[in-house]
Design a protein around this motif. Structure first.
Motif, PDB file in Angstrom:
ATOM      1  N   UNK A 165      18.921 -13.925  13.064  1.00 35.28           N
ATOM      2  CA  UNK A 165      18.911 -13.435  14.443  1.00 35.28           C
ATOM      3  C   UNK A 165      19.495 -12.025  14.449  1.00 35.28           C
ATOM      4  N   UNK A 166      19.112 -11.233  15.465  1.00 30.80           N
ATOM      5  CA  UNK A 166      19.491  -9.821  15.484  1.00 30.80           C
ATOM      6  C   UNK A 166      19.738  -9.387  16.922  1.00 30.80           C
ATOM      7  N   UNK A 167      20.622  -8.425  17.077  1.00 33.23           N
ATOM      8  CA  UNK A 167      20.904  -7.848  18.396  1.00 33.23           C
ATOM      9  C   UNK A 167      20.699  -6.345  18.331  1.00 33.23           C
ATOM     10  N   UNK A 168      19.908  -5.829  19.253  1.00 37.29           N
ATOM     11  CA  UNK A 168      19.721  -4.392  19.437  1.00 37.29           C
ATOM     12  C   UNK A 168      19.961  -4.099  20.921  1.00 37.29           C
ATOM     13  N   UNK A 169      19.612  -2.892  21.363  1.00 32.77           N
ATOM     14  CA  UNK A 169      19.972  -2.491  22.719  1.00 32.77           C
ATOM     15  C   UNK A 169      18.797  -1.914  23.489  1.00 32.77           C
ATOM     16  N   UNK A 201      17.470 -10.185  20.161  1.00 39.25           N
ATOM     17  CA  UNK A 201      17.922 -10.068  21.557  1.00 39.25           C
ATOM     18  C   UNK A 201      18.260  -8.604  21.824  1.00 39.25           C
ATOM     19  N   UNK A 202      18.070  -8.172  23.056  1.00 44.13           N
ATOM     20  CA  UNK A 202      18.429  -6.814  23.467  1.00 44.13           C
ATOM     21  C   UNK A 202      19.487  -6.866  24.561  1.00 44.13           C
ATOM     22  N   UNK A 203      20.498  -6.049  24.397  1.00 40.19           N
ATOM     23  CA  UNK A 203      21.589  -5.970  25.370  1.00 40.19           C
ATOM     24  C   UNK A 203      21.598  -4.579  26.002  1.00 40.19           C
ATOM     25  N   UNK A 204      22.220  -4.434  27.174  1.00 39.32           N
ATOM     26  CA  UNK A 204      22.330  -3.096  27.776  1.00 39.32           C
ATOM     27  C   UNK A 204      23.165  -2.182  26.890  1.00 39.32           C
ATOM     28  N   UNK A 205      22.655  -0.985  26.642  1.00 41.76           N
ATOM     29  CA  UNK A 205      23.365  -0.028  25.788  1.00 41.76           C
ATOM     30  C   UNK A 205      24.630   0.450  26.484  1.00 41.76           C
ATOM     31  N   UNK A 206      25.738   0.392  25.774  1.00 40.84           N
ATOM     32  CA  UNK A 206      27.007   0.869  26.313  1.00 40.84           C
ATOM     33  C   UNK A 206      27.812  -0.174  27.060  1.00 40.84           C
ATOM     34  N   UNK A 207      27.251  -1.364  27.273  1.00 38.12           N
ATOM     35  CA  UNK A 207      27.935  -2.417  28.047  1.00 38.12           C
ATOM     36  C   UNK A 207      28.608  -3.378  27.075  1.00 38.12           C
ATOM     37  N   UNK A 208      29.846  -3.098  26.774  1.00 37.72           N
ATOM     38  CA  UNK A 208      30.568  -3.877  25.774  1.00 37.72           C
ATOM     39  C   UNK A 208      30.848  -5.289  26.257  1.00 37.72           C
ATOM     40  N   UNK A 209      31.142  -5.452  27.548  1.00 32.18           N
ATOM     41  CA  UNK A 209      31.444  -6.786  28.072  1.00 32.18           C
ATOM     42  C   UNK A 209      30.220  -7.687  27.995  1.00 32.18           C
ATOM     43  N   UNK A 210      29.052  -7.138  28.302  1.00 37.28           N
ATOM     44  CA  UNK A 210      27.824  -7.925  28.183  1.00 37.28           C
ATOM     45  C   UNK A 210      27.611  -8.350  26.733  1.00 37.28           C
ATOM     46  N   UNK A 211      27.835  -7.409  25.814  1.00 40.21           N
ATOM     47  CA  UNK A 211      27.635  -7.701  24.399  1.00 40.21           C
ATOM     48  C   UNK A 211      28.569  -8.811  23.942  1.00 40.21           C
TER      49      UNK A 211
END
Length: 451
Positions: A165-169, A201-211
């Protein structure tokens, strides 16, 4: 169109080789060459390409012909200031003499190796990378393009962790081969090729709490990622700079959960931001760093995936588990060695900071002068973006600037932004001339739409 005889093809190769040898052309030769190039693009490359390159694809066709330093000359002899820099590929400038000399020295001996004996150049450049990259990055796998470096990084992370599994933004651009495209965020590029790597999965860039919440959930359901891949500054999204705590926060999360931290420095690295690597701003080191574009010294295609021992040791038992025939060839690595000689020896990082500051000062004045058109600007070093009120007006500014011999270009993910990414050895005179051209170009567009 039918297959031609070998005799006809041989004759055409003679014409092509003569054209490459020529330094100038008569008017008749030029007209024939332009028509031939247009025909070949429409019939053998892509019929939409010249229409897409509106600035260059007109009747006279602005075709790159010769280049040197921070400028290039088109087929008609017009000289342009290069503020595009090959989307970050010309950090050392066009045809830097040190790089060209080193490549020619290698070319006189052997351009490609057998891939069976030991290639010494590869070891020399790998040692240099181990010495200049942050933290404990130690082992390098050489490839030829940025997306290949990212593909390698994904595979190394999978080998190191055993996870899939992988996480990008959101806003990330990591390339267009299938693995890298899985990490790239824009639906326009992904949509026609779905499904891709299903564990991404993609997370909002710069949002550490979401990550943090995302990784916590992935752990809870038994799907911890092999890697979190990030751009230290998002390039194609329009030079998006994250909050100061974001990249250190990624490092903390990766340490907590045993995730590989993968820095995609293909565009932002090699001095572009005023530091040798953009991750250096955060004061942390990744487990895997992907490099490309200007690592070649702006002469020969080259890219690299640099890993810590922990990230790379999965390759020790079978060094051919991941391989390439021509990646890291003697010609390319000789260019890479010279690239570091130039960047470090001429302090191109320092020049990027100095020239970037002049650009930013000038853009502030343009923002104040044309606020409805140039809505904002941002950047670090010579990785700068101008954001316009809409993409069409931004393109009009680019078109007017191009007519005044200044080359700029947009971004693949954010249509409103136009990037300024010149060679890092751009002169102050050309920076100020570029700002003057931008002033004239914006004035024309501003009066047209906001008078």
């Amino acid at each position: 169109m039918g297959r031609k005889s070998f005799e006809e093809v041989l004759q055409y190769t003679e014409y092509a080789m003569k054209t490459i040898e020529q330094k100038s052309m008569t008017e008749d030769e030029m007209r024939f060459f332009i028509d031939e190039t247009r025909h070949n693009f429409d019939n053998h490359i892509n019929p939409g390409f010249l229409a897409y390159r509106k600035s260059a694809g007109g009747d006279e066709m602005a075709m790159e012909w010769m280049a040197n330093g921070d400028t290039f000359v088109d087929l008609h002899g017009k000289e342009y200031i290069d503020c595009l820099g090959g989307f970050g590929a010309f950090n050392c400038g066009h045809r830097h003499p040190t790089v060209v000399k080193n490549v020619m020295n290698q070319l006189e001996k052997q351009p490609l190796s057998s891939a069976e004996l030991i290639d010494a150049n590869r070891s020399l450049l790998a040692r240099i990378l181990a010495d200049v990259t942050p933290g404990d990055l130690q082992y390098t796998f050489f490839t030829s393009s940025g997306t290949e470096a990212v593909e390698c990084g994904i595979k190394m992370a999978t080998l190191a962790t055993g996870r899939h599994y992988y996480v990008a933004f959101k806003g990330d651009f990591h390339g267009k081969t299938l693995g890298s495209l899985s990490m790239t965020s824009k639906e326009h590029f992904r949509g026609p090729f779905l499904p891709l790597l299903q564990g991404t999965r993609h997370a909002p860039y710069g949002d550490l709490e979401y990550l943090k919440k995302l990784i916590d959930c992935m752990e809870y359901v038994g799907e911890l990622p092999a890697a979190i891949i990030y751009e230290p500054i998002q390039g194609e999204a329009g030079v998006i700079i994250p909050p100061d705590d974001f990249i250190p926060g990624i490092r903390e999360i990766c340490d907590k959960y045993g995730i590989m931290m993968v820095a995609d420095e293909v565009q932002a690295g090699m001095g572009r931001t005023g530091y040798l690597f953009a991750t250096d701003y955060a004061g942390v080191a990744p487990d895997i760093m992907c490099l490309g574009k200007s690592i070649s010294g702006s002469v020969v295609p080259l890219s690299a995936c640099v890993c810590t021992e922990k990230a790379f040791e999965g390759m020790f038992p079978d060094p051919l588990l991941h391989s390439t025939t021509t990646g890291g060839n003697p010609l390319a690595t000789s260019a890479g060695i010279a690239a570091f000689n130039v960047i470090l020896g001429e302090d191109l990082c320092g020049n990027a900071r100095k020239m970037g500051a002049i650009f930013m000062e000038g853009l502030e004045k343009l923002h104040q002068k044309y606020p409805k058109l140039l809505t904002t600007y941002r950047g670090r070093g010579l990785m700068i973006a101008m954001e316009f009120c809409d993409g069409d007006m931004g393109y009009e500014v680019v078109y007017e600037a191009f007519n005044r011999r200044l080359l700029l270009s947009g971004s693949l993910i954010n249509a409103k932004t136009i990037r300024i990414e010149p060679p890092l050895n751009i002169t102050e005179a050309h920076v100020r001339e570029a700002l003057d051209i931008l002033d004239v170009s914006m004035d024309i567009v501003y009066k047209k739409h906001f008078a």
